[in-house]
Design an enzyme around this catalytic site. Structure first.
Site, mmCIF file in Angstrom:
data_model
loop_
_atom_site.group_PDB
_atom_site.id
_atom_site.type_symbol
_atom_site.label_atom_id
_atom_site.label_comp_id
_atom_site.label_asym_id
_atom_site.label_seq_id
_atom_site.Cartn_x
_atom_site.Cartn_y
_atom_site.Cartn_z
ATOM 1 N N GLU A 10 0.821 -1.208 0.000
ATOM 2 C CA GLU A 10 0.000 0.000 0.000
ATOM 3 C C GLU A 10 0.859 1.264 0.000
ATOM 4 O O GLU A 10 0.509 2.263 -0.631
ATOM 5 C CB GLU A 10 -0.944 -0.010 1.201
ATOM 6 C CG GLU A 10 -2.104 -0.974 1.066
ATOM 7 C CD GLU A 10 -2.954 -0.679 -0.160
ATOM 8 O OE1 GLU A 10 -3.274 0.504 -0.413
ATOM 9 O OE2 GLU A 10 -3.300 -1.634 -0.879
ATOM 10 N N CYS A 13 -19.165 -0.735 -17.859
ATOM 11 C CA CYS A 13 -19.248 -0.685 -16.401
ATOM 12 C C CYS A 13 -20.468 -1.462 -15.899
ATOM 13 O O CYS A 13 -21.594 -1.240 -16.369
ATOM 14 C CB CYS A 13 -19.326 0.765 -15.931
ATOM 15 S SG CYS A 13 -19.414 0.917 -14.127
ATOM 16 N N CYS A 19 -17.764 3.666 -19.691
ATOM 17 C CA CYS A 19 -19.102 3.516 -19.092
ATOM 18 C C CYS A 19 -19.905 2.358 -19.688
ATOM 19 O O CYS A 19 -20.587 1.642 -18.942
ATOM 20 C CB CYS A 19 -19.876 4.824 -19.200
ATOM 21 S SG CYS A 19 -19.092 6.186 -18.287
ATOM 22 N N CYS A 37 -25.439 4.522 -12.036
ATOM 23 C CA CYS A 37 -24.436 5.572 -11.838
ATOM 24 C C CYS A 37 -25.074 6.933 -12.127
ATOM 25 O O CYS A 37 -25.451 7.233 -13.261
ATOM 26 C CB CYS A 37 -23.233 5.352 -12.757
ATOM 27 S SG CYS A 37 -22.001 6.664 -12.672
ATOM 28 N N CYS A 78 -13.505 2.834 -14.695
ATOM 29 C CA CYS A 78 -13.867 4.222 -14.374
ATOM 30 C C CYS A 78 -12.612 5.091 -14.423
ATOM 31 O O CYS A 78 -12.150 5.631 -13.420
ATOM 32 C CB CYS A 78 -14.527 4.277 -13.002
ATOM 33 S SG CYS A 78 -15.411 5.811 -12.661
#
Length: 365
Positions: free
Chosen positions: A45, A210, A207, A216, A200
Protein backbone atom coordinates in the site's frame (compact mmCIF):
# COMPACT_ATOMS: atom_id res chain seq x y z
CA UNK A 1 -19.76 24.30 -5.11
CA UNK A 2 -22.70 21.97 -5.53
CA UNK A 3 -23.09 18.83 -3.43
CA UNK A 4 -25.36 15.88 -4.08
CA UNK A 5 -26.82 15.09 -0.64
CA UNK A 6 -29.55 12.60 -1.45
CA UNK A 7 -28.84 8.92 -1.08
CA UNK A 8 -31.06 5.94 -1.71
CA UNK A 9 -29.88 3.12 0.58
CA UNK A 10 -31.36 0.59 -1.82
CA UNK A 11 -29.14 1.94 -4.57
CA UNK A 12 -26.02 1.53 -2.43
CA UNK A 13 -26.99 -2.07 -1.65
CA UNK A 14 -27.53 -2.83 -5.34
CA UNK A 15 -24.25 -1.15 -6.32
CA UNK A 16 -22.35 -3.15 -3.69
CA UNK A 17 -23.79 -6.45 -4.86
CA UNK A 18 -23.08 -5.76 -8.54
CA UNK A 19 -19.61 -4.42 -7.79
CA UNK A 20 -18.67 -7.57 -5.87
CA UNK A 21 -20.19 -9.81 -8.56
CA UNK A 22 -18.07 -8.04 -11.18
CA UNK A 23 -14.97 -8.25 -8.99
CA UNK A 24 -15.26 -12.03 -8.58
CA UNK A 25 -14.79 -12.34 -12.34
CA UNK A 26 -12.53 -9.38 -13.12
CA UNK A 27 -10.13 -9.11 -10.15
CA UNK A 28 -6.60 -8.24 -11.21
CA UNK A 29 -3.94 -10.77 -10.10
CA UNK A 30 -1.27 -9.18 -7.90
CA UNK A 31 1.32 -10.73 -5.62
CA UNK A 32 0.18 -8.72 -2.61
CA UNK A 33 -3.37 -9.98 -3.03
CA UNK A 34 -2.24 -13.58 -2.60
CA UNK A 35 -1.32 -12.97 1.03
CA UNK A 36 -3.01 -11.94 4.24
CA UNK A 37 0.31 -10.99 5.83
CA UNK A 38 -0.31 -7.47 7.20
CA UNK A 39 3.36 -6.54 6.78
CA UNK A 40 3.38 -7.37 3.07
CA UNK A 41 0.09 -5.61 2.51
CA UNK A 42 1.37 -2.54 4.36
CA UNK A 43 4.49 -2.44 2.16
CA UNK A 44 2.40 -2.78 -1.00
CA UNK A 45 0.00 0.00 0.00
CA UNK A 46 2.88 2.40 0.68
CA UNK A 47 4.51 1.53 -2.64
CA UNK A 48 1.23 2.03 -4.48
CA UNK A 49 0.89 5.59 -3.22
CA UNK A 50 1.34 7.73 -6.37
CA UNK A 51 2.76 4.78 -8.34
CA UNK A 52 1.19 2.43 -10.87
CA UNK A 53 0.72 -1.29 -10.20
CA UNK A 54 2.95 -2.43 -13.07
CA UNK A 55 5.79 -0.23 -11.82
CA UNK A 56 5.49 -1.44 -8.23
CA UNK A 57 5.50 -5.20 -8.89
CA UNK A 58 9.27 -5.84 -9.35
CA UNK A 59 10.21 -3.44 -6.54
CA UNK A 60 7.77 -5.16 -4.19
CA UNK A 61 9.34 -8.57 -4.77
CA UNK A 62 12.88 -7.24 -4.44
CA UNK A 63 12.11 -5.27 -1.30
CA UNK A 64 10.52 -8.26 0.45
CA UNK A 65 13.42 -10.54 -0.42
CA UNK A 66 15.69 -8.15 1.43
CA UNK A 67 13.26 -7.21 4.23
CA UNK A 68 10.81 -10.10 4.71
CA UNK A 69 9.30 -8.83 7.96
CA UNK A 70 9.00 -5.88 10.32
CA UNK A 71 12.02 -6.93 12.35
CA UNK A 72 14.41 -7.06 9.38
CA UNK A 73 13.18 -3.70 8.11
CA UNK A 74 13.43 -2.02 11.50
CA UNK A 75 16.98 -3.25 12.10
CA UNK A 76 18.23 -2.31 8.62
CA UNK A 77 20.17 0.87 7.95
CA UNK A 78 18.41 3.67 6.13
CA UNK A 79 21.01 3.34 3.36
CA UNK A 80 20.01 -0.29 2.81
CA UNK A 81 16.32 0.63 2.69
CA UNK A 82 16.87 3.48 0.24
CA UNK A 83 19.02 1.24 -1.93
CA UNK A 84 16.23 -1.34 -2.14
CA UNK A 85 13.82 1.48 -3.02
CA UNK A 86 16.14 3.08 -5.60
CA UNK A 87 14.30 3.98 -8.80
CA UNK A 88 10.77 3.82 -7.34
CA UNK A 89 10.74 7.52 -6.47
CA UNK A 90 8.95 9.50 -3.75
CA UNK A 91 11.63 8.45 -1.29
CA UNK A 92 9.84 9.87 1.73
CA UNK A 93 7.75 6.68 1.51
CA UNK A 94 10.85 4.56 2.11
CA UNK A 95 11.99 6.76 4.99
CA UNK A 96 8.53 6.57 6.54
CA UNK A 97 8.44 2.78 6.18
CA UNK A 98 11.76 2.52 7.95
CA UNK A 99 10.67 4.86 10.77
CA UNK A 100 7.34 3.08 11.14
CA UNK A 101 9.04 -0.32 11.33
CA UNK A 102 11.12 0.96 14.23
CA UNK A 103 7.95 2.10 15.98
CA UNK A 104 6.27 -1.26 15.39
CA UNK A 105 9.28 -3.09 16.79
CA UNK A 106 9.45 -0.87 19.87
CA UNK A 107 5.75 -0.50 20.67
CA UNK A 108 3.73 -3.20 18.88
CA UNK A 109 5.84 -6.35 19.16
CA UNK A 110 6.89 -6.04 15.49
CA UNK A 111 3.25 -6.46 14.39
CA UNK A 112 1.16 -4.21 12.15
CA UNK A 113 -1.88 -2.96 14.14
CA UNK A 114 -5.33 -3.69 12.80
CA UNK A 115 -7.22 -0.56 13.82
CA UNK A 116 -7.40 2.57 11.69
CA UNK A 117 -6.63 4.71 14.73
CA UNK A 118 -3.36 2.88 15.46
CA UNK A 119 -2.38 2.71 11.79
CA UNK A 120 -2.86 6.44 11.29
CA UNK A 121 -0.32 7.14 14.03
CA UNK A 122 2.43 5.57 11.92
CA UNK A 123 4.55 7.75 9.59
CA UNK A 124 3.33 7.77 5.99
CA UNK A 125 -0.14 6.40 6.70
CA UNK A 126 -3.18 8.60 6.18
CA UNK A 127 -6.84 7.77 6.53
CA UNK A 128 -7.28 5.99 3.20
CA UNK A 129 -4.08 3.95 3.46
CA UNK A 130 -5.06 2.98 6.99
CA UNK A 131 -8.46 1.90 5.72
CA UNK A 132 -6.92 -0.12 2.90
CA UNK A 133 -4.57 -1.97 5.26
CA UNK A 134 -7.33 -2.60 7.81
CA UNK A 135 -9.72 -3.86 5.11
CA UNK A 136 -7.30 -5.91 2.99
CA UNK A 137 -5.11 -7.36 5.73
CA UNK A 138 -7.65 -7.78 8.52
CA UNK A 139 -11.01 -7.83 6.74
CA UNK A 140 -12.29 -4.77 8.60
CA UNK A 141 -15.50 -3.28 7.21
CA UNK A 142 -14.10 0.19 6.63
CA UNK A 143 -14.16 2.51 3.59
CA UNK A 144 -11.23 3.72 1.50
CA UNK A 145 -10.80 6.86 -0.54
CA UNK A 146 -7.63 6.59 -2.60
CA UNK A 147 -7.45 8.27 -6.00
CA UNK A 148 -9.39 5.50 -7.75
CA UNK A 149 -12.03 5.18 -5.04
CA UNK A 150 -12.50 8.95 -4.88
CA UNK A 151 -13.24 9.09 -8.59
CA UNK A 152 -15.53 6.04 -8.59
CA UNK A 153 -17.59 7.18 -5.60
CA UNK A 154 -17.87 10.76 -6.86
CA UNK A 155 -19.24 9.54 -10.20
CA UNK A 156 -21.55 6.89 -8.79
CA UNK A 157 -23.29 9.41 -6.56
CA UNK A 158 -22.75 12.50 -8.76
CA UNK A 159 -20.85 14.34 -6.02
CA UNK A 160 -19.81 17.60 -7.64
CA UNK A 161 -17.09 19.97 -6.52
CA UNK A 162 -13.42 19.56 -5.66
CA UNK A 163 -13.10 16.07 -4.13
CA UNK A 164 -10.27 17.26 -1.88
CA UNK A 165 -12.21 20.13 -0.31
CA UNK A 166 -13.48 19.52 3.20
CA UNK A 167 -17.26 19.31 2.63
CA UNK A 168 -16.96 17.28 -0.58
CA UNK A 169 -14.41 14.90 0.90
CA UNK A 170 -16.58 14.28 3.97
CA UNK A 171 -19.52 13.42 1.73
CA UNK A 172 -17.35 11.06 -0.33
CA UNK A 173 -16.28 9.24 2.83
CA UNK A 174 -19.95 8.76 3.75
CA UNK A 175 -20.79 7.46 0.29
CA UNK A 176 -17.78 5.15 0.29
CA UNK A 177 -18.82 3.75 3.68
CA UNK A 178 -22.33 3.11 2.37
CA UNK A 179 -20.93 0.62 -0.14
CA UNK A 180 -19.34 -1.64 2.49
CA UNK A 181 -21.57 -4.55 3.44
CA UNK A 182 -20.95 -6.52 6.62
CA UNK A 183 -18.06 -8.93 6.20
CA UNK A 184 -17.19 -7.56 2.74
CA UNK A 185 -14.68 -4.83 3.62
CA UNK A 186 -11.70 -6.50 1.94
CA UNK A 187 -13.43 -7.36 -1.34
CA UNK A 188 -15.16 -3.98 -1.51
CA UNK A 189 -11.90 -2.08 -1.13
CA UNK A 190 -10.19 -4.16 -3.82
CA UNK A 191 -13.20 -4.00 -6.13
CA UNK A 192 -13.43 -0.21 -5.98
CA UNK A 193 -9.69 0.05 -6.66
CA UNK A 194 -9.97 -2.23 -9.68
CA UNK A 195 -13.04 -0.56 -11.13
CA UNK A 196 -11.27 2.79 -10.98
CA UNK A 197 -8.13 1.35 -12.54
CA UNK A 198 -9.63 -0.47 -15.53
CA UNK A 199 -13.16 0.93 -16.15
CA UNK A 200 -13.87 4.22 -14.37
CA UNK A 201 -10.77 5.88 -15.82
CA UNK A 202 -9.78 9.52 -15.22
CA UNK A 203 -10.10 10.23 -18.94
CA UNK A 204 -12.56 8.55 -21.29
CA UNK A 205 -14.26 6.30 -18.71
CA UNK A 206 -15.51 3.03 -20.20
CA UNK A 207 -19.10 3.52 -19.09
CA UNK A 208 -20.65 1.01 -21.55
CA UNK A 209 -18.46 -1.70 -19.97
CA UNK A 210 -19.25 -0.69 -16.40
CA UNK A 211 -21.40 -3.11 -14.38
CA UNK A 212 -22.79 -0.15 -12.43
CA UNK A 213 -23.73 2.17 -15.29
CA UNK A 214 -27.48 1.64 -14.86
CA UNK A 215 -27.29 3.12 -11.35
CA UNK A 216 -24.44 5.57 -11.84
CA UNK A 217 -25.86 9.04 -11.24
CA UNK A 218 -23.14 10.75 -13.27
CA UNK A 219 -23.58 8.48 -16.28
CA UNK A 220 -27.36 8.78 -16.21
CA UNK A 221 -27.04 12.57 -16.15
CA UNK A 222 -24.20 12.77 -18.67
CA UNK A 223 -21.76 14.11 -16.08
CA UNK A 224 -19.13 11.34 -16.15
CA UNK A 225 -16.61 13.53 -17.99
CA UNK A 226 -16.98 16.47 -15.61
CA UNK A 227 -16.96 14.58 -12.30
CA UNK A 228 -14.60 14.93 -10.62
CA UNK A 229 -13.77 18.37 -12.07
CA UNK A 230 -10.48 18.60 -13.92
CA UNK A 231 -7.81 20.68 -12.28
CA UNK A 232 -6.34 23.55 -14.22
CA UNK A 233 -3.03 22.60 -15.76
CA UNK A 234 -0.06 24.36 -14.27
CA UNK A 235 3.05 25.28 -16.19
CA UNK A 236 5.83 22.90 -15.22
CA UNK A 237 8.98 24.91 -14.52
CA UNK A 238 12.36 23.76 -15.79
CA UNK A 239 15.63 24.03 -13.90
CA UNK A 240 19.20 23.58 -15.10
CA UNK A 241 21.28 21.80 -12.47
CA UNK A 242 25.06 21.46 -12.68
CA UNK A 243 26.93 18.52 -11.12
CA UNK A 244 30.64 18.16 -10.39
CA UNK A 245 32.09 14.75 -11.20
CA UNK A 246 35.31 14.10 -9.26
CA UNK A 247 36.94 10.80 -10.16
CA UNK A 248 39.78 9.00 -8.40
CA UNK A 249 42.45 7.05 -10.23
CA UNK A 250 40.61 3.81 -9.46
CA UNK A 251 37.50 5.17 -11.20
CA UNK A 252 35.49 5.81 -8.02
CA UNK A 253 33.17 8.84 -8.13
CA UNK A 254 32.72 11.34 -5.30
CA UNK A 255 29.23 11.57 -3.79
CA UNK A 256 27.51 13.50 -1.03
CA UNK A 257 24.43 12.55 0.96
CA UNK A 258 21.45 14.83 0.50
CA UNK A 259 19.77 16.22 3.65
CA UNK A 260 17.27 13.75 5.11
CA UNK A 261 14.40 16.22 4.92
CA UNK A 262 13.05 17.37 1.59
CA UNK A 263 13.14 15.99 -1.93
CA UNK A 264 15.33 12.89 -2.40
CA UNK A 265 16.25 13.04 1.28
CA UNK A 266 18.99 10.64 2.35
CA UNK A 267 20.06 9.71 -1.19
CA UNK A 268 23.61 10.05 -2.49
CA UNK A 269 24.33 12.39 -5.39
CA UNK A 270 27.04 14.32 -7.17
CA UNK A 271 27.75 17.73 -5.63
CA UNK A 272 25.37 19.97 -7.52
CA UNK A 273 23.63 23.31 -7.66
CA UNK A 274 21.02 25.15 -9.64
CA UNK A 275 22.03 27.55 -12.39
CA UNK A 276 20.83 31.10 -11.76
CA UNK A 277 19.09 33.04 -14.56
CA UNK A 278 21.63 34.38 -17.07
CA UNK A 279 24.47 32.33 -15.57
CA UNK A 280 26.64 30.11 -17.77
CA UNK A 281 26.72 26.44 -16.84
CA UNK A 282 30.44 26.45 -16.07
CA UNK A 283 30.10 29.60 -14.01
CA UNK A 284 27.26 28.04 -12.02
CA UNK A 285 29.34 24.92 -11.42
CA UNK A 286 32.36 26.83 -10.11
CA UNK A 287 30.13 28.82 -7.78
CA UNK A 288 28.37 25.69 -6.54
CA UNK A 289 31.66 23.88 -5.88
CA UNK A 290 32.98 26.85 -3.90
CA UNK A 291 29.81 27.15 -1.83
CA UNK A 292 29.22 23.46 -1.14
CA UNK A 293 32.75 22.04 -0.96
CA UNK A 294 34.88 25.09 -0.12
CA UNK A 295 37.31 24.15 -2.89
CA UNK A 296 38.20 25.44 -6.32
CA UNK A 297 37.94 23.18 -9.33
CA UNK A 298 39.17 23.08 -12.91
CA UNK A 299 36.44 21.98 -15.29
CA UNK A 300 37.81 19.51 -17.79
CA UNK A 301 34.77 18.77 -19.96
CA UNK A 302 31.07 17.99 -19.91
CA UNK A 303 30.38 14.28 -19.60
CA UNK A 304 26.64 14.25 -20.13
CA UNK A 305 23.24 15.88 -19.69
CA UNK A 306 20.23 14.04 -18.24
CA UNK A 307 16.62 15.21 -18.38
CA UNK A 308 14.30 14.15 -15.59
CA UNK A 309 10.80 15.09 -14.44
CA UNK A 310 9.65 15.34 -10.84
CA UNK A 311 6.07 15.88 -9.72
CA UNK A 312 6.19 19.68 -9.85
CA UNK A 313 9.15 20.55 -12.07
CA UNK A 314 11.64 19.24 -14.62
CA UNK A 315 15.43 19.38 -14.57
CA UNK A 316 18.34 18.92 -16.90
CA UNK A 317 21.32 17.63 -14.92
CA UNK A 318 24.56 18.73 -16.58
CA UNK A 319 27.56 16.67 -15.42
CA UNK A 320 31.10 18.04 -15.73
CA UNK A 321 34.32 16.14 -15.06
CA UNK A 322 36.38 18.23 -12.63
CA UNK A 323 39.78 18.30 -10.96
CA UNK A 324 40.76 20.16 -7.82
CA UNK A 325 42.95 23.20 -8.20
CA UNK A 326 42.85 24.24 -4.56
CA UNK A 327 41.69 22.57 -1.35
CA UNK A 328 40.61 19.00 -0.62
CA UNK A 329 37.30 17.25 -0.95
CA UNK A 330 35.49 16.79 2.37
CA UNK A 331 35.72 13.38 4.01
CA UNK A 332 33.76 11.61 6.69
CA UNK A 333 30.05 11.29 7.37
CA UNK A 334 27.90 12.45 4.50
CA UNK A 335 30.54 11.84 1.84
CA UNK A 336 31.53 8.71 -0.04
CA UNK A 337 33.03 7.21 -3.16
CA UNK A 338 30.95 5.18 -5.58
CA UNK A 339 33.11 2.26 -6.77
CA UNK A 340 34.22 2.32 -10.38
CA UNK A 341 31.87 -0.53 -11.25
CA UNK A 342 28.96 1.57 -9.98
CA UNK A 343 27.65 -0.82 -7.37
CA UNK A 344 27.87 -0.64 -3.60
CA UNK A 345 25.20 0.40 -1.12
CA UNK A 346 24.69 3.94 -2.42
CA UNK A 347 21.13 4.80 -3.47
CA UNK A 348 21.20 7.55 -6.10
CA UNK A 349 18.45 9.74 -7.58
CA UNK A 350 17.50 8.53 -11.03
CA UNK A 351 19.11 11.48 -12.82
CA UNK A 352 22.43 10.94 -11.04
CA UNK A 353 22.26 7.19 -11.71
CA UNK A 354 21.75 7.91 -15.43
CA UNK A 355 24.75 10.22 -15.36
CA UNK A 356 26.84 7.42 -13.82
CA UNK A 357 25.70 5.10 -16.62
CA UNK A 358 26.74 7.67 -19.24
CA UNK A 359 30.19 7.96 -17.67
CA UNK A 360 30.64 4.19 -17.58
CA UNK A 361 29.49 3.74 -21.17
CA UNK A 362 32.02 6.35 -22.23
CA UNK A 363 34.73 4.42 -20.42
CA UNK A 364 33.60 1.10 -21.86
CA UNK A 365 32.86 -0.38 -18.47
Amino acid sequence: MKLETREDPRSAVWISAELLRWFRKAARPMAWRETRDPYRIWVSEIMLQQTRVETVAPYYERFLRKFPDVDSLARATLDDVLKAWEGLGYYSRARNLHRAAGILLARHGAKVPRTIEALELLPGIGRSTAGAIAAIAFGEDVPILDANARRVVARLFAVEGDPRSGAVENLLWKRSASLVRKGKGRDTALAVMDLGAVVCLPKAPRCPECPLSSRCSSYLRGLQDSIPPKRAKKTTPHRDVVAAVFRRKDGALFLMRRPHDGLLGGLWAFPSGRRDPGEALEEALRRSVREKLQVRAVIQRQVGAVRHAYSHYRITLHGFLCELSRGALPAGEGTGWLPGHGEGTFALPRADRKLVEIIHREEGR
